[in-house]
Each structure stands twice: as C-alpha cells, then as structure tokens.
Design a protein around this motif. Structure first.
Motif, PDB file in Angstrom:
ATOM      1  N   MET A  58      -1.546 -14.581   9.311  1.00 16.99           N
ATOM      2  CA  MET A  58      -0.909 -13.730  10.077  1.00 16.99           C
ATOM      3  C   MET A  58      -0.352 -12.388   9.297  1.00 16.99           C
ATOM      4  O   MET A  58      -0.054 -12.360   8.253  1.00 16.99           O
ATOM      5  N   LEU A  59      -0.365 -11.249  10.436  1.00 11.87           N
ATOM      6  CA  LEU A  59       0.169  -9.906   9.731  1.00 11.87           C
ATOM      7  C   LEU A  59       0.959  -9.473   9.548  1.00 11.87           C
ATOM      8  O   LEU A  59       2.188 -10.115  10.486  1.00 11.87           O
ATOM      9  N   SER A  60       1.678  -9.918   8.995  1.00 13.28           N
ATOM     10  CA  SER A  60       3.525  -9.271   8.541  1.00 13.28           C
ATOM     11  C   SER A  60       3.697  -7.129   9.487  1.00 13.28           C
ATOM     12  O   SER A  60       2.943  -6.636   9.110  1.00 13.28           O
ATOM     13  N   LEU A  61       4.744  -7.470   9.964  1.00 14.07           N
ATOM     14  CA  LEU A  61       5.303  -6.280  10.718  1.00 14.07           C
ATOM     15  C   LEU A  61       5.449  -4.940   9.317  1.00 14.07           C
ATOM     16  O   LEU A  61       5.465  -5.763   8.301  1.00 14.07           O
ATOM     17  N   PRO A  62       4.949  -4.249   9.308  1.00 15.33           N
ATOM     18  CA  PRO A  62       5.116  -3.259   8.403  1.00 15.33           C
ATOM     19  C   PRO A  62       6.865  -3.324   8.265  1.00 15.33           C
ATOM     20  O   PRO A  62       7.549  -3.011   9.478  1.00 15.33           O
ATOM     21  N   GLN A  63       7.107  -2.952   7.296  1.00 11.95           N
ATOM     22  CA  GLN A  63       8.555  -2.705   6.642  1.00 11.95           C
ATOM     23  C   GLN A  63       9.116  -0.937   7.103  1.00 11.95           C
ATOM     24  O   GLN A  63       8.506   0.086   6.507  1.00 11.95           O
ATOM     25  N   ARG A 117      -2.501  -6.329   4.066  1.00 13.89           N
ATOM     26  CA  ARG A 117      -0.963  -6.599   3.809  1.00 13.89           C
ATOM     27  C   ARG A 117      -0.159  -5.740   3.580  1.00 13.89           C
ATOM     28  O   ARG A 117       0.010  -5.180   3.482  1.00 13.89           O
ATOM     29  N   LEU A 118       1.191  -5.915   4.907  1.00 16.03           N
ATOM     30  CA  LEU A 118       2.264  -4.892   4.102  1.00 16.03           C
ATOM     31  C   LEU A 118       3.940  -5.605   3.494  1.00 16.03           C
ATOM     32  O   LEU A 118       3.520  -6.473   3.864  1.00 16.03           O
ATOM     33  N   PHE A 119       3.749  -5.422   2.601  1.00 16.58           N
ATOM     34  CA  PHE A 119       4.996  -5.686   1.937  1.00 16.58           C
ATOM     35  C   PHE A 119       6.195  -6.217   2.304  1.00 16.58           C
ATOM     36  O   PHE A 119       6.480  -6.122   3.332  1.00 16.58           O
ATOM     37  N   ARG A 143       3.298  -6.510  -8.414  1.00 18.01           N
ATOM     38  CA  ARG A 143       3.635  -5.297  -9.406  1.00 18.01           C
ATOM     39  C   ARG A 143       2.329  -5.323  -9.646  1.00 18.01           C
ATOM     40  O   ARG A 143       1.068  -4.274  -9.986  1.00 18.01           O
ATOM     41  N   LYS A 144       1.352  -5.912  -9.103  1.00 17.27           N
ATOM     42  CA  LYS A 144      -0.328  -6.292  -9.118  1.00 17.27           C
ATOM     43  C   LYS A 144      -0.628  -5.196  -7.910  1.00 17.27           C
ATOM     44  O   LYS A 144      -1.919  -5.176  -7.798  1.00 17.27           O
ATOM     45  N   LYS A 145      -0.242  -4.867  -7.026  1.00 19.02           N
ATOM     46  CA  LYS A 145      -1.103  -4.767  -5.888  1.00 19.02           C
ATOM     47  C   LYS A 145      -0.691  -2.630  -5.929  1.00 19.02           C
ATOM     48  O   LYS A 145       0.693  -2.753  -6.473  1.00 19.02           O
ATOM     49  N   LEU A 146      -1.102  -1.799  -5.135  1.00 14.80           N
ATOM     50  CA  LEU A 146      -0.754  -0.840  -5.312  1.00 14.80           C
ATOM     51  C   LEU A 146       0.410  -1.494  -3.840  1.00 14.80           C
ATOM     52  O   LEU A 146      -0.133  -0.379  -2.787  1.00 14.80           O
ATOM     53  N   ARG A 147       1.791   0.065  -4.578  1.00 15.76           N
ATOM     54  CA  ARG A 147       2.367  -0.370  -3.071  1.00 15.76           C
ATOM     55  C   ARG A 147       2.662   1.390  -2.941  1.00 15.76           C
ATOM     56  O   ARG A 147       3.126   2.591  -3.707  1.00 15.76           O
ATOM     57  N   ILE A 148       2.605   1.812  -1.250  1.00 17.68           N
ATOM     58  CA  ILE A 148       2.834   3.265  -0.968  1.00 17.68           C
ATOM     59  C   ILE A 148       4.222   3.364  -0.407  1.00 17.68           C
ATOM     60  O   ILE A 148       3.955   2.477   0.919  1.00 17.68           O
ATOM     61  N   ALA A 149       4.615   4.634  -0.612  1.00 17.48           N
ATOM     62  CA  ALA A 149       5.888   4.436   0.452  1.00 17.48           C
ATOM     63  C   ALA A 149       5.148   5.378   1.394  1.00 17.48           C
ATOM     64  O   ALA A 149       5.144   7.003   0.924  1.00 17.48           O
ATOM     65  N   ASN A 150       5.194   5.241   1.914  1.00 21.12           N
ATOM     66  CA  ASN A 150       4.603   6.788   3.684  1.00 21.12           C
ATOM     67  C   ASN A 150       5.726   7.094   4.404  1.00 21.12           C
ATOM     68  O   ASN A 150       6.243   6.564   5.443  1.00 21.12           O
ATOM     69  N   ILE A 168      -8.020  -0.160  -4.546  1.00 18.17           N
ATOM     70  CA  ILE A 168      -8.535   0.819  -5.219  1.00 18.17           C
ATOM     71  C   ILE A 168      -8.063   0.435  -6.757  1.00 18.17           C
ATOM     72  O   ILE A 168      -6.576  -0.137  -6.709  1.00 18.17           O
ATOM     73  N   LEU A 169      -9.368   1.045  -7.311  1.00 20.97           N
ATOM     74  CA  LEU A 169      -8.481   0.294  -8.576  1.00 20.97           C
ATOM     75  C   LEU A 169      -9.070  -1.238  -8.616  1.00 20.97           C
ATOM     76  O   LEU A 169      -7.992  -1.816  -9.907  1.00 20.97           O
ATOM     77  N   GLY A 170      -9.041  -1.863  -7.775  1.00 20.09           N
ATOM     78  CA  GLY A 170      -8.922  -3.201  -7.786  1.00 20.09           C
ATOM     79  C   GLY A 170      -7.386  -3.348  -7.169  1.00 20.09           C
ATOM     80  O   GLY A 170      -6.982  -5.214  -7.348  1.00 20.09           O
ATOM     81  N   ARG A 171      -6.827  -2.866  -7.327  1.00 17.92           N
ATOM     82  CA  ARG A 171      -5.195  -3.348  -7.225  1.00 17.92           C
ATOM     83  C   ARG A 171      -5.130  -2.850  -5.181  1.00 17.92           C
ATOM     84  O   ARG A 171      -5.889  -1.920  -4.346  1.00 17.92           O
ATOM     85  N   GLU A 172      -4.766  -4.105  -4.591  1.00 16.17           N
ATOM     86  CA  GLU A 172      -4.474  -3.875  -3.293  1.00 16.17           C
ATOM     87  C   GLU A 172      -3.356  -3.872  -2.717  1.00 16.17           C
ATOM     88  O   GLU A 172      -2.589  -3.395  -3.524  1.00 16.17           O
ATOM     89  N   ILE A 173      -3.422  -2.821  -1.701  1.00 17.70           N
ATOM     90  CA  ILE A 173      -2.450  -1.632  -1.566  1.00 17.70           C
ATOM     91  C   ILE A 173      -1.661  -1.970   0.006  1.00 17.70           C
ATOM     92  O   ILE A 173      -2.234  -2.805   0.793  1.00 17.70           O
ATOM     93  N   GLU A 174      -0.172  -2.014  -0.675  1.00 15.94           N
ATOM     94  CA  GLU A 174       0.850  -2.303   0.399  1.00 15.94           C
ATOM     95  C   GLU A 174       1.221  -1.463   0.909  1.00 15.94           C
ATOM     96  O   GLU A 174       1.672  -0.932  -0.092  1.00 15.94           O
ATOM     97  N   VAL A 175       1.997  -1.115   2.193  1.00 15.99           N
ATOM     98  CA  VAL A 175       2.725   0.097   2.424  1.00 15.99           C
ATOM     99  C   VAL A 175       4.106  -0.171   3.124  1.00 15.99           C
ATOM    100  O   VAL A 175       4.438  -1.556   3.759  1.00 15.99           O
ATOM    101  N   ALA A 176       5.040   0.744   3.036  1.00 13.35           N
ATOM    102  CA  ALA A 176       6.187   0.246   3.438  1.00 13.35           C
ATOM    103  C   ALA A 176       6.706   1.872   4.551  1.00 13.35           C
ATOM    104  O   ALA A 176       5.947   3.380   3.918  1.00 13.35           O
TER     105      ALA A 176
END
Length: 392
Positions: free
Chosen positions: A1-6, A37-39, A45-52, A84-92
């Motif tokens: 199930m896809l989480s809603l974006p924060q 996957r959205l954080f 911290r294994k994932k790459l978190r982007i604040a958009n 990216i470089l093996g790190r899954e991206i998550e976004v806010a």
C-alpha cells in the motif's frame, strides 16, 4: 500500500489532497505499478531523504499537482533501478506559497535536525534567495525551474532556463518576423522579473526595438485595470509578461477581455500548459511563449515520459508543463551527478554536477560549468494547447 506523502507544516495545499494524488494506486484510475516509498516519521538513514519545497498554495500553487506527480514518477523510476548509489529515495513536500519566513524556518529545522540529505525546489526565486541562506553549504540544494540566471552560491545547483537562452532569440524572432519594435514589460514584483527585465531590455535594444513601458505588480494582485489602461495608452507591439502562476492567468484573461489581444502580441516566459488552461481558449489570441519544455515537443524522450506519466497517474492527470516537469528532470540530474561523483556528499556531488550530461524528458541536457544547455522552443497558443513554431 502506498503511503501518502508528508506535507510540511509551512502551508496547506491549495487543492484537496485527493486531487494531488489522483491516479496513484488507490486514488483513481492510474496504474498499480511500482510507486515510490514515501517517508514516515522515523527516519531510515539507509535511504536518501529529499525535502522538496514546492508551491502548493498562492499564485504558484497551480503548479503543485504536476510538480508532485512528476517528483513521484521520477522517484518511482529511480527506486526501481535500485535507488541512487544503492539508496532508495523517500520524499517530503513542503509548501512555499505562504510567508517566506515560515518557509526558511522549516528549512532551518530540517538542516539542524539532519532530517533530509538533500533539498530540492521548484518555487519562485524569492524563496530560493531566502532558502540558500540557511541551506547552501549545509545540504545540497537543487533548484529546478526557469529562473533569472547568475546563481553561483556554493552549494546550490540550478538547472532551469535562463534569460539569454530563453528571451533573446524569442525577442529577435518577433522583431524580425512580426516586425515588433515597441515593447511593454510587466512582471511580478520579485527577483526573477527584476533581473530578467534587466537582460530583456538589452535584448530588445539589440533587436532594434525600444521599451515603451515597464511595471512590476505585487504578487497576488487581481485588479489590472490601471495596468491595462497604461498598456493601451503606450500602444506597444508586444507585451512581455513575467507574471507568475495564477497572477498570469488573471492578467491574461483581463487583457483579452478588454480587447487588446486582437491587436497586441504577448510573449511569456513562465507559462505552460497548466497556465494556458486557466487563461482559456477565448483569451489566448496572439499569445507566445518561450521555454525549454512543452508537452507537445515531439521527441522519443518526451513521448516516453508522457506515456509513463499517464500510465502512473491516469489520462486525466494534471497536465505536466515546464515547472512540473522540472521536478522529474531534477531527479534525473541528481542520479547522473551522484553516479559521476560516486558520492552524495555535498562537495563531491557539487563538483561532479558542474559538467555532466543527463537524460530527462527534454532528452540529453548538458551541464557546462554549472549552467544547463538545452533546446529552447518558441510556441504559440492554439486554443488550450501550444503549437511549436520553431527551435530557438
């Protein structure tokens, strides 16, 4: 199930959340294929978190739905490739449509708490100028849309169109082909129009024309009677428009409704299919736009991008134009730069990002000494769509 974006606390979306997510799995008619996957609250911290940071309210909020969709599409594709470089991206997503002090406060908190690995933004330049004071040098800061050029702050990567490539050839074409010599400039009262107009006035002079009027309109202004009266009195051949988002919609509607559209050309630089829909077919006569991206560009890269966008979000998804698409392109750029650097650390990433070639919806884009080189197009409004005139 896809989480809603924060959505960050700096503002609320200007449209219902279900509009933003229409076509995602569980939200409408879109594909049920892999999605990003959205954080959640606890950071992995294994994932790459982007604040958009994107406009979800105010005049730039009209681009919010397409910006969110384009971000999610890009993340989904990259994560399917292994991240990216093996790190899954998550976004806010953080809204930039409210008070700038609130936006910078949010960014400061993100930096201080190490709550993101990278900041990305498709917002107005006034926000960029504020954000770079608290982000640049602390986290990589990727700025994706059209802007005024000249961004050299260490730590900031800007990949959008700039005036020399965007405005100069369009002005020359109108001067040579449509015999335009008298120009009236009207823009929103902030840094992108201020700095762009300085260059634009030089380009007009080089093309043998002259500026017969110029004014800057407060962001959010919806009464243009006085502006239109001054334009009518000046009798320009072209009105060059650097108004933003819904402000541009309101002005262009009023421009046509008062009878100026039939006799006076218009040239815009922050206009895309979303804004054109708001202006309406009845109000788009003699309206031109110069941009590095239109959804009607017939290339394999763009056709493939649009097919994937519609497959994920549905046939009735928000139209994707230059500003929305730039979020997708920013992620393509980041993937290429990180791959070249072999690192997501600030300074190695910035060094690699200055001179690379990456692939996006526009096709190949070259970064040379930190500046993007891409095809530029001139288009004319044709009802509710754009018709390409030429590659500039």
């Amino acid at each position: 199930m896809l989480s809603l974006p924060q959505f960050g606390k700096s503002g609320a979306p200007s449209m219902p959340p279900e509009w933003l997510l229409k076509g995602l799995p569980g939200f409408g008619t879109g594909s049920s294929g892999p999605a990003p996957r959205l954080f959640r609250e606890r950071r992995d911290r294994k994932k790459l978190r982007i604040a958009n940071f994107v406009g979800l309210s105010g005049p730039s909020g009209i681009w919010g739905p397409a910006s969110i969709n384009s971000t999610l599409l890009g993340i989904s594709e990259i994560n399917r490739r292994g991240g990216i470089l093996g790190r899954e991206i998550e976004v806010a997503f953080h809204d930039t449509g409210g008070d700038i002090n609130d936006v910078t406060r949010t960014a400061s908190e993100i930096v201080a708490s190490e709550d993101a690995d990278l900041v990305m933004g498709s917002h107005i330049s006034a926000v960029r100028v504020a954000l770079r004071k608290v982000v640049a040098g602390q986290l990589p800061y990727l700025y994706t849309p059209v802007y005024e050029g000249g961004e050299r702050t260490p730590g900031v990567m800007a990949i959008g169109e700039t005036p020399g490539a965007q405005w100069r050839p369009a002005i020359e074409w109108l001067a040579n082909t449509r015999h335009a010599s008298n120009w009236y400039l009207i823009g929103s009262d902030y840094v992108w129009p201020w700095q762009s107009h300085r260059a634009i006035k030089r380009y007009i002079s080089e093309a043998g024309g002259r500026v017969v009027g110029e004014e800057f309109v407060p962001v959010g202004e919806d009464n243009h009677e006085a502006h239109l009266a001054r334009i009518r009195a000046a009798k320009p051949d072209v009105v060059l428009i650097s108004l933003i988002g819904t402000d541009s919609i309101v002005f262009n509607r009023a421009f046509a409704e008062c009878g100026l559209a039939a006799s006076t050309l218009r040239l815009a630089g922050a206009m895309d299919e979303t804004v054109l829909l708001g202006i309406g077919a009845d109000n788009s006569e003699n309206l031109f736009c110069a941009s590095g991206y239109f959804s009607c560009v017939g290339s394999r890269a763009n056709d493939d991008f649009l097919n994937r966008y519609r497959a994920m979000f549905g046939a009735n998804a928000p139209p994707v134009g230059s500003v929305g698409q730039s979020n997708y392109e920013g992620l393509c750029f980041l993937e290429a730069a990180a791959g070249c650097a072999g690192s997501l650390s600030l300074w190695p990433l910035l060094s690699a990002a200055r001179n690379i070639v990456y692939m996006g919806a526009r096709g190949p884009v070259t970064m040379r000494n930190g500046r993007a080189e891409m095809p530029m197009y001139l288009a004319e409004a044709d009802g509710l769509d754009f018709k390409l005139i030429k590659t500039l």
